[in-house]
Motif scaffolding. Structure first.
Motif, PDB file in Angstrom:
ATOM      1  N   GLY A  90       0.812  -1.207   0.000  1.00 15.63           N
ATOM      2  CA  GLY A  90       0.000   0.000   0.000  1.00 15.63           C
ATOM      3  C   GLY A  90       0.845   1.256   0.000  1.00 15.63           C
ATOM      4  N   THR A  91       1.833   1.309   0.889  1.00 17.97           N
ATOM      5  CA  THR A  91       2.673   2.510   0.975  1.00 17.97           C
ATOM      6  C   THR A  91       3.621   2.623  -0.222  1.00 17.97           C
ATOM      7  OG1 THR A  91       4.145   1.225   2.421  1.00 17.97           O
ATOM      8  CG2 THR A  91       2.602   2.717   3.468  1.00 17.97           C
ATOM      9  N   VAL A 142       1.667   3.936  -3.276  1.00 20.60           N
ATOM     10  CA  VAL A 142       1.351   5.368  -3.181  1.00 20.60           C
ATOM     11  C   VAL A 142       2.580   6.209  -3.506  1.00 20.60           C
ATOM     12  CG1 VAL A 142       0.776   7.228  -1.572  1.00 20.60           C
ATOM     13  CG2 VAL A 142      -0.561   5.125  -1.577  1.00 20.60           C
ATOM     14  N   ILE A 143       3.753   5.810  -2.978  1.00 20.48           N
ATOM     15  CA  ILE A 143       4.971   6.601  -3.166  1.00 20.48           C
ATOM     16  C   ILE A 143       5.470   6.556  -4.601  1.00 20.48           C
ATOM     17  CG2 ILE A 143       7.430   6.708  -2.588  1.00 20.48           C
ATOM     18  CD1 ILE A 143       5.785   7.986  -0.489  1.00 20.48           C
ATOM     19  N   LEU A 203       1.535   6.220  -7.586  1.00 14.14           N
ATOM     20  CA  LEU A 203       0.509   7.254  -7.590  1.00 14.14           C
ATOM     21  C   LEU A 203       1.076   8.656  -7.483  1.00 14.14           C
ATOM     22  CD1 LEU A 203      -2.327   5.696  -5.402  1.00 14.14           C
ATOM     23  CD2 LEU A 203      -2.074   5.659  -7.875  1.00 14.14           C
ATOM     24  N   SER A 204       2.102   8.851  -6.605  1.00 16.21           N
ATOM     25  CA  SER A 204       2.609  10.203  -6.375  1.00 16.21           C
ATOM     26  C   SER A 204       3.510  10.694  -7.489  1.00 16.21           C
ATOM     27  CB  SER A 204       3.349  10.276  -5.033  1.00 16.21           C
ATOM     28  OG  SER A 204       4.475   9.432  -5.049  1.00 16.21           O
ATOM     29  N   GLN A 255       3.154  14.789   3.353  1.00 19.34           N
ATOM     30  CA  GLN A 255       2.470  13.502   3.317  1.00 19.34           C
ATOM     31  C   GLN A 255       3.375  12.416   2.747  1.00 19.34           C
ATOM     32  OE1 GLN A 255      -1.061  13.432   0.888  1.00 19.34           O
ATOM     33  NE2 GLN A 255      -2.011  11.813   2.113  1.00 19.34           N
ATOM     34  N   GLY A 256       4.190  12.778   1.743  1.00 17.65           N
ATOM     35  CA  GLY A 256       5.132  11.823   1.164  1.00 17.65           C
ATOM     36  C   GLY A 256       6.129  11.331   2.193  1.00 17.65           C
ATOM     37  N   TYR A 288       4.390   8.703   4.444  1.00 20.45           N
ATOM     38  CA  TYR A 288       4.324   7.395   3.798  1.00 20.45           C
ATOM     39  C   TYR A 288       5.691   6.717   3.826  1.00 20.45           C
ATOM     40  CZ  TYR A 288      -0.361   8.299   1.906  1.00 20.45           C
ATOM     41  OH  TYR A 288      -1.693   8.541   1.761  1.00 20.45           O
TER      42      TYR A 288
END
Length: 305
Positions: free
Chosen positions: A252-253, A256-257, A260-261, A269-270, A273
């Motif tokens: 999950g993390t 996202v890093i 998605l980012s 927020q980055g 994570y």
């Protein structure tokens, strides 16, 4: 113009926070997290090594997972802790690249070890009569060697591409460790190739390993639902639940890093994570796998008697 600029040979890690009143409390928090992480992971490795009852494929993979977690934490946390106590936020170019290399190799190896653990559970639950034959010692060792080899080569690729970049306009990395995405943002050389390679490999490694794990557990789920024994169902769910929790947190993390980012790294927020998968997941994993595992708890009781 670029040739006349002085190239950066040291970076400044901005860290987690600049607030002076938080430095001592955060030092204590992260120091104890690191100590508990190392005790938990190295203790789990020692327990598996010392107890013959745990010399099975599942615990062989678990011991190596604990080793990669210890490596991940050790590549990041000590530098974070040192910054809190002596304000030493400087890191040389070589140290920066080395830090990312060790982190990237251990994190990548962990992805493939999680696949090996999922396959082990699939064989144990869906094909129990042939488990000993299928999950031979040779196959387990091959799984482990390939996991580490892919991790080392994957990290080498990214670090090799980092050497094509030059850093001259800024040496401030807005992060608490040498992550490649913030490095791209301060590069004087166009990092498009690096970013594209990082994105492609993040997609390929994360999705291919995650889908392999999901497929294994879908088959496991169907096998469990076909089991008529309520006790058998509970035991199967118990052996798989810890692995699924660890997989969910880890992927999950990472997703996202790195997926998605994209290149949007200049946000708090980055960092949160990143804290989760570099520091907190290595802390949690040995407890996730141990606290509900009767064999590990039994081995611990026998060792302490």
């Amino acid at each position: 113009m670029e040739g006349n600029q002085t190239q950066v040979t040291e970076f400044i890690l901005r860290g987690i926070t600049d607030r002076p009143e938080l430095q001592v409390p955060l030092f204590l928090v992260f120091f104890f997290i690191y100590v508990i992480t190392m005790v938990g992971n190295l203790g789990l490795i020692f327990l598996i090594f010392k107890n013959p009852h745990l010399h099975t494929p599942m615990y062989l993979f678990l011991g190596n997972l604990a080793f990669t977690d210890a490596c991940t934490s050790s590549s990041v946390t000590p530098k974070v802790v040192m910054k809190f106590i002596n304000k030493n936020d400087m890191i040389s170019l070589g140290e920066c690249f080395s830090q990312f290399y060790f982190f990237c190799s251990s994190a990548t190896a962990e992805c493939y070890l999680l696949v090996a653990m999922a396959y082990d559970r699939y064989v144990a639950i869906c094909n129990p009569l042939h488990y000993v034959v299928v999950m031979s010692k040779r196959l387990c060792v091959q799984f482990i060697y390939v996991s580490y080899l892919i991790g080392l080569l994957h990290a080498l690729l990214h670090v090799g591409l980092l050497f094509r970049l030059t850093f001259c306009s800024s040496n401030i990395i807005d992060h608490f460790y040498c992550e490649i995405l913030p490095l791209y943002s301060i590069s004087c050389t166009d990092p498009s190739i690096n970013a594209l390679v990082a994105f492609i490999f993040a997609i390929f490694i994360q999705l291919s390993t995650f889908m392999s794990i999901i497929i294994s557990y879908i088959r496991v789920l169907f096998a469990i639902l076909k089991t008529k024994s309520e006790k058998g169902r509970r035991k199967a769910f118990s052996t798989c639940s810890a692995h699924l929790v660890s997989v969910s947190l880890f992927y999950g993390t990472l997703f996202v890093i790195y997926v998605l980012s994209g290149s949007d790294t200049e946000n708090y927020q980055g960092k949160l994570y990143s804290l989760f998968y570099t520091i907190f997941i290595p802390l949690l994993n040995p407890f996730i796998y141990s606290l509900r595992n009767k064999e590990v708890l039994g081995a611990l009781r026998r060792l302490t008697k």
